[in-house]
Design a protein around this motif. Structure first.
Motif, PDB file in Angstrom:
ATOM      1  N   ILE A  82       0.867  -1.171   0.000  1.00  0.00           N
ATOM      2  CA  ILE A  82       0.000   0.000   0.000  1.00  0.00           C
ATOM      3  C   ILE A  82       0.906   1.224   0.000  1.00  0.00           C
ATOM      4  O   ILE A  82       1.809   1.314   0.829  1.00  0.00           O
ATOM      5  N   ILE A 116       9.594  -3.833   0.123  1.00  0.00           N
ATOM      6  CA  ILE A 116       9.151  -3.122  -1.074  1.00  0.00           C
ATOM      7  C   ILE A 116      10.373  -2.751  -1.919  1.00  0.00           C
ATOM      8  O   ILE A 116      11.383  -2.291  -1.397  1.00  0.00           O
ATOM      9  N   LEU A 157       4.195  -2.832   3.391  1.00  0.00           N
ATOM     10  CA  LEU A 157       3.946  -4.189   2.910  1.00  0.00           C
ATOM     11  C   LEU A 157       3.353  -4.958   4.073  1.00  0.00           C
ATOM     12  O   LEU A 157       4.034  -5.238   5.063  1.00  0.00           O
ATOM     13  N   HIS A 210      -1.153   3.457  -4.703  1.00  0.00           N
ATOM     14  CA  HIS A 210      -1.056   2.085  -5.211  1.00  0.00           C
ATOM     15  C   HIS A 210      -1.421   1.110  -4.100  1.00  0.00           C
ATOM     16  O   HIS A 210      -1.057   1.321  -2.947  1.00  0.00           O
ATOM     17  N   THR A 211      -2.142   0.056  -4.457  1.00  0.00           N
ATOM     18  CA  THR A 211      -2.382  -1.040  -3.517  1.00  0.00           C
ATOM     19  C   THR A 211      -2.458  -2.355  -4.291  1.00  0.00           C
ATOM     20  O   THR A 211      -2.647  -2.355  -5.506  1.00  0.00           O
ATOM     21  N   SER A 212      -2.319  -3.424  -3.558  1.00  0.00           N
ATOM     22  CA  SER A 212      -2.601  -4.741  -4.121  1.00  0.00           C
ATOM     23  C   SER A 212      -3.786  -5.351  -3.364  1.00  0.00           C
ATOM     24  O   SER A 212      -3.968  -6.563  -3.351  1.00  0.00           O
ATOM     25  N   LEU A 213      -4.584  -4.490  -2.756  1.00  0.00           N
ATOM     26  CA  LEU A 213      -5.772  -4.925  -2.020  1.00  0.00           C
ATOM     27  C   LEU A 213      -6.885  -5.295  -2.995  1.00  0.00           C
ATOM     28  O   LEU A 213      -6.852  -4.925  -4.170  1.00  0.00           O
ATOM     29  N   SER A 214      -7.899  -5.954  -2.474  1.00  0.00           N
ATOM     30  CA  SER A 214      -9.086  -6.229  -3.286  1.00  0.00           C
ATOM     31  C   SER A 214      -9.760  -4.897  -3.612  1.00  0.00           C
ATOM     32  O   SER A 214      -9.520  -3.883  -2.956  1.00  0.00           O
ATOM     33  N   HIS A 215     -10.595  -4.892  -4.634  1.00  0.00           N
ATOM     34  CA  HIS A 215     -11.296  -3.661  -5.022  1.00  0.00           C
ATOM     35  C   HIS A 215     -12.099  -3.086  -3.859  1.00  0.00           C
ATOM     36  O   HIS A 215     -12.097  -1.868  -3.637  1.00  0.00           O
ATOM     37  N   GLU A 228      -9.702  -1.646  -1.183  1.00  0.00           N
ATOM     38  CA  GLU A 228      -9.103  -0.403  -1.671  1.00  0.00           C
ATOM     39  C   GLU A 228     -10.114   0.738  -1.629  1.00  0.00           C
ATOM     40  O   GLU A 228      -9.783   1.861  -1.244  1.00  0.00           O
TER      41      GLU A 228
END
Length: 174
Positions: A1, A95, A117, A141-146, A149
């Motif tokens: 994130i 990261i 992270l 930026h994230t790699s979370l679910s929609h 996020e």
């Protein structure tokens, strides 16, 4: 994130708050970095863990043990500390530093961002403790679910209210 903040003070405070949350066992982080962009445009990464120092300390501890095998613990400590410092200098945990530098160059001059992270967390309690940062950041930026996020954006980002439909199009009101 990755979350951008308008100034360094807010970003460092958010980073410290995350570290405190980890001490409370509400979040488990692999890495947290504060990225700053100075007014002259220079980007600096403020790592949560100094890998060079950590490597030197680790090498300094292991060196004497290895030195005992060769009947010279002092030399073993010196060689171990040096090797540990070199290993720490060239290891990149968490990261990616190049990615963080790119993020830093995208920030406004004088701005900062926090990169974290996360391995696992208790979202409701974490957001509750991060209340002082409500509407003060911008999610980059994230790699979370929609869904996750969207919840994070709703919490961190200030969205000005639209009172009239014409406000969305840039004017047209009488």
């Amino acid at each position: 994130i990755i979350v951008a903040f308008p100034d360094e003070a807010t970003a460092f405070a958010a980073g410290e708050a995350l570290v405190l949350l980890q001490k409370k066992y509400l979040i488990e982080m692999e890495d947290v970095v504060v990225v700053t962009r100075a007014h002259d445009g220079k980007v600096k990464l403020n790592q949560s863990v100094n890998l060079v120092t950590g490597g030197a300390i680790g090498g300094g501890l292991w060196g004497p043990l290895i030195g005992l095998l060769f009947l010279n613990p002092i030399a073993g400590a010196a060689v171990g500390a040096g090797a540990g410092a070199i290993a720490g200098k060239f290891s990149d945990m968490g990261i990616d530093d190049d990615f963080l530098r790119d993020v830093g160059h995208s920030l406004d001059k004088g701005g900062a961002a926090v990169g974290v992270l996360v391995r696992k967390m208790t979202p409701d309690k974490v957001l509750e403790d991060l209340e002082p940062f409500r509407e003060k950041g911008r999610v980059i930026h994230t790699s979370l679910s929609h869904e996750a996020e969207a919840n994070l954006r709703k919490f961190l980002e200030r969205v000005p209210p639209l009172h009239f439909p014409a406000d969305q199009l840039g004017g047209g009101r009488e």
